[in-house]
Write an enzyme that holds these catalytic residues in place. Sequence first.
Site, PDB file in Angstrom:
ATOM      1  CG  HIS A  15      -4.289   2.680  -0.450  1.00 14.40           C
ATOM      2  ND1 HIS A  15      -5.128   1.888   0.289  1.00 14.40           N
ATOM      3  CD2 HIS A  15      -3.386   3.170   0.453  1.00 14.40           C
ATOM      4  CE1 HIS A  15      -4.747   1.889   1.558  1.00 14.40           C
ATOM      5  NE2 HIS A  15      -3.696   2.676   1.689  1.00 14.40           N
ATOM      6  CG  HIS A  66       2.417   0.137   4.308  1.00 14.84           C
ATOM      7  ND1 HIS A  66       2.165  -0.771   5.312  1.00 14.84           N
ATOM      8  CD2 HIS A  66       1.257   0.835   4.116  1.00 14.84           C
ATOM      9  CE1 HIS A  66       0.907  -0.631   5.722  1.00 14.84           C
ATOM     10  NE2 HIS A  66       0.331   0.335   5.004  1.00 14.84           N
ATOM     11  CG  HIS A 114      -3.809   6.969   3.022  1.00 17.53           C
ATOM     12  ND1 HIS A 114      -4.103   6.808   4.356  1.00 17.53           N
ATOM     13  CD2 HIS A 114      -3.305   5.786   2.615  1.00 17.53           C
ATOM     14  CE1 HIS A 114      -3.783   5.583   4.731  1.00 17.53           C
ATOM     15  NE2 HIS A 114      -3.294   4.936   3.679  1.00 17.53           N
ATOM     16  CG  ASP A 136      -1.996  -0.978   1.230  1.00 15.40           C
ATOM     17  OD1 ASP A 136      -2.017  -1.810   0.307  1.00 15.40           O
ATOM     18  OD2 ASP A 136      -2.846  -0.940   2.145  1.00 15.40           O
ATOM     19  CG  ASP A 137       0.264   3.791   2.348  1.00 13.75           C
ATOM     20  OD1 ASP A 137      -0.904   3.502   2.017  1.00 13.75           O
ATOM     21  OD2 ASP A 137       0.626   3.954   3.525  1.00 13.75           O
TER      22      ASP A 137
HETATM   23 NI    NI Z   1      -2.529   3.036   3.440  1.00 11.87          NI
END
Ligand code: NI
Length: 304
Positions: A180, A271, A184, A129-130
């Site tokens: 995602h 991540h 955020h 993620d991210d």
């Molecule tokens: Ni996230």
Amino acid sequence: MKKNFPMIVFSCMTAVVLLICIYRSLPREDVAEKAPEVADAVSGAEGIQMDVPLEGTSTADVTPGTVAPADVALEVEEKDAAVAVDATPETKETETETAWEIETARTTETEWENETEWDETRRVALTFDDGPHPVYTVKLLDGLAERGVQATFFVIGENIPGNEEIIARMDQEGHLIGNHTYDHVKITDLSVEEACEQVEKTSALVKEITGKDTEYVRPPFGSWRKDLECSFEMIPVLWDVDPLDWTTCNVSDVVRRVLEAVEPDDIILLHDYYESSVDAALLIVDALTEQGYTFVTVDELILE
Ligand code: NI
């Protein structure tokens, strides 16, 4: 002569019916000669039966897995009998039908073999993620490419501008790109319009590069609203293993947390925005590969 005509027709029909009945009662060996390819299909099915490791010797001991090839053989035998009936009529339709039946029998064999392999495979999906991160995501992609492993990346829309090449590379190298949100946000704190804007904006940026929508969505903080219907189909993806990698810079802690918790068919959350997470991810790939795991993208786990 005219008087006898119906009688003659009746006699002829009876003779034809009799001939058909006699032909049907012919021994099965004839069929093997007339349709050798069908005989091959039967022996092929028997071949599978031989390959199956039987646990125990009596029929009562036969495990469920060993029943499948017997079924295949039976099915082929039934098809064999069906061909026996149709062996004389030599129309194209019959030939096509026979070919189709053989093909079906072969497909059943292959499906069964694939299913066995499938059951024995320990699969796991790595998700990141991210990102994309201009340095760490590239380091991760290099490491995954060296190992021939595919993962799923849930990207943040606002991280894409300037990192378009990374997105293109993910797609080219067989990774799955998910969504995602744009910056955020917690989807449940937003109106439907705002939430859709978050995912649509991100998806549009990805689509511009890869030509594909980001169907799989990882909602930040795991909060998703079921009533959300935006301009493209969305499948929310949560996770099974969360080592809280963003809370520590200690690589071995992250590795240990994942290895202690992971089970087949799990989705692991990491991540690619932190170097320690990327280093841990590659060590996790090596350790799980040694344990016999293979890595798949989340769509392969979800779409079963
Ligand atoms: Ni996230």
